[in-house]
Write a protein that holds these residues in place. Structure first.
Motif, PDB file in Angstrom:
ATOM      1  N   GLY A 113      67.924  49.354  57.730  1.00 13.63           N
ATOM      2  CA  GLY A 113      69.040  49.102  58.642  1.00 13.63           C
ATOM      3  C   GLY A 113      70.230  50.010  58.371  1.00 13.63           C
ATOM      4  N   GLN A 114      70.529  50.243  57.101  1.00 13.33           N
ATOM      5  CA  GLN A 114      71.632  51.130  56.743  1.00 13.33           C
ATOM      6  C   GLN A 114      71.347  52.558  57.191  1.00 13.33           C
ATOM      7  OE1 GLN A 114      72.159  50.653  52.514  1.00 13.33           O
ATOM      8  NE2 GLN A 114      72.896  48.547  52.728  1.00 13.33           N
ATOM      9  N   ARG A 115      70.101  52.981  57.052  1.00 11.00           N
ATOM     10  CA  ARG A 115      69.725  54.331  57.473  1.00 11.00           C
ATOM     11  C   ARG A 115      69.812  54.463  58.997  1.00 11.00           C
ATOM     12  NH1 ARG A 115      64.620  56.070  53.618  1.00 11.00           N
ATOM     13  NH2 ARG A 115      65.620  55.573  51.633  1.00 11.00           N
ATOM     14  N   ILE A 116      69.395  53.434  59.700  1.00 12.03           N
ATOM     15  CA  ILE A 116      69.476  53.446  61.167  1.00 12.03           C
ATOM     16  C   ILE A 116      70.941  53.511  61.596  1.00 12.03           C
ATOM     17  CG2 ILE A 116      69.134  52.007  63.228  1.00 12.03           C
ATOM     18  CD1 ILE A 116      66.428  51.134  61.924  1.00 12.03           C
ATOM     19  N   MET A 131      61.643  46.673  44.799  1.00  9.59           N
ATOM     20  CA  MET A 131      62.456  46.360  45.958  1.00  9.59           C
ATOM     21  C   MET A 131      61.714  45.312  46.788  1.00  9.59           C
ATOM     22  SD  MET A 131      64.076  49.306  48.438  1.00  9.59           S
ATOM     23  CE  MET A 131      65.740  49.611  47.963  1.00  9.59           C
ATOM     24  N   ASN A 132      62.365  44.210  47.078  1.00  7.45           N
ATOM     25  CA  ASN A 132      61.703  43.168  47.872  1.00  7.45           C
ATOM     26  C   ASN A 132      61.863  43.463  49.374  1.00  7.45           C
ATOM     27  OD1 ASN A 132      64.197  42.063  48.820  1.00  7.45           O
ATOM     28  ND2 ASN A 132      64.376  40.822  46.978  1.00  7.45           N
ATOM     29  N   GLU A 133      61.224  42.632  50.200  1.00  5.65           N
ATOM     30  CA  GLU A 133      61.230  42.868  51.649  1.00  5.65           C
ATOM     31  C   GLU A 133      62.641  42.863  52.223  1.00  5.65           C
ATOM     32  OE1 GLU A 133      59.812  40.457  55.529  1.00  5.65           O
ATOM     33  OE2 GLU A 133      58.225  40.865  54.068  1.00  5.65           O
ATOM     34  N   ARG A 134      63.453  41.947  51.786  1.00  5.58           N
ATOM     35  CA  ARG A 134      64.833  41.860  52.290  1.00  5.58           C
ATOM     36  C   ARG A 134      65.610  43.144  51.968  1.00  5.58           C
ATOM     37  NH1 ARG A 134      68.024  36.494  51.830  1.00  5.58           N
ATOM     38  NH2 ARG A 134      69.365  36.882  53.585  1.00  5.58           N
ATOM     39  N   GLU A 135      65.440  43.653  50.760  1.00  2.00           N
ATOM     40  CA  GLU A 135      66.126  44.885  50.360  1.00  2.00           C
ATOM     41  C   GLU A 135      65.617  46.087  51.149  1.00  2.00           C
ATOM     42  OE1 GLU A 135      67.119  43.894  45.682  1.00  2.00           O
ATOM     43  OE2 GLU A 135      65.073  44.501  46.231  1.00  2.00           O
ATOM     44  N   LEU A 136      64.303  46.115  51.409  1.00  2.00           N
ATOM     45  CA  LEU A 136      63.734  47.205  52.205  1.00  2.00           C
ATOM     46  C   LEU A 136      64.303  47.204  53.618  1.00  2.00           C
ATOM     47  CD1 LEU A 136      59.976  47.059  51.141  1.00  2.00           C
ATOM     48  CD2 LEU A 136      61.596  48.901  50.662  1.00  2.00           C
ATOM     49  N   LEU A 137      64.371  46.027  54.233  1.00  2.00           N
ATOM     50  CA  LEU A 137      64.901  45.921  55.589  1.00  2.00           C
ATOM     51  C   LEU A 137      66.385  46.285  55.618  1.00  2.00           C
ATOM     52  CD1 LEU A 137      63.126  42.675  56.847  1.00  2.00           C
ATOM     53  CD2 LEU A 137      62.570  45.061  57.399  1.00  2.00           C
ATOM     54  N   GLU A 181      69.997  46.608  62.299  1.00  2.00           N
ATOM     55  CA  GLU A 181      70.946  47.337  61.447  1.00  2.00           C
ATOM     56  C   GLU A 181      71.412  46.500  60.259  1.00  2.00           C
ATOM     57  OE1 GLU A 181      74.282  49.094  63.439  1.00  2.00           O
ATOM     58  OE2 GLU A 181      73.078  50.776  64.138  1.00  2.00           O
ATOM     59  N   ARG A 182      71.483  45.207  60.432  1.00  2.00           N
ATOM     60  CA  ARG A 182      71.907  44.320  59.328  1.00  2.00           C
ATOM     61  C   ARG A 182      70.745  43.956  58.406  1.00  2.00           C
ATOM     62  NH1 ARG A 182      74.425  42.120  63.749  1.00  2.00           N
ATOM     63  NH2 ARG A 182      72.984  40.350  63.810  1.00  2.00           N
ATOM     64  N   GLY A 183      69.556  44.429  58.719  1.00  2.00           N
ATOM     65  CA  GLY A 183      68.393  44.135  57.890  1.00  2.00           C
ATOM     66  C   GLY A 183      67.846  42.738  58.093  1.00  2.00           C
TER      67      GLY A 183
END
Length: 78
Positions: free
Chosen positions: A11-14, A1-7, A43-45
């Motif tokens: 965001g989705q969890r938040i 998982m790259n940084e963008r996917e992690l963020l 929230e949008r990562g």
């Protein structure tokens, strides 16, 4: 998982936790002492929050940091 996917995942969890407690972005931003547009970007990562900001968000979301970050990053076997 790259940084963008992690963020994006964070965001989705938040967002899911915010909706679970029935708050708007504006309400949460006010409670966490962050700008509403910044909160929306989280929230949008699109934003990488600091640990202290994440702690403030979690306090406003009525959860601990572990509740939002469990399994992040995923541990690769092998």
């Amino acid at each position: 998982m790259n940084e963008r996917e992690l963020l994006a995942e964070l965001g989705q969890r938040i967002r899911a936790q915010r909706k679970a407690i029935g708050r708007t972005q504006e309400q949460l931003a006010l409670l966490a002492n962050v700008d509403r547009s910044y909160f929306g970007a989280v929230e949008r990562g699109e934003r990488n929050v600091t640990f202290t900001t994440l702690c403030r968000l979690c306090a406003a979301l009525q959860c601990d940091v572990a509740a939002l970050t469990n399994g992040l990053p995923p541990i690769e076997q092998g």
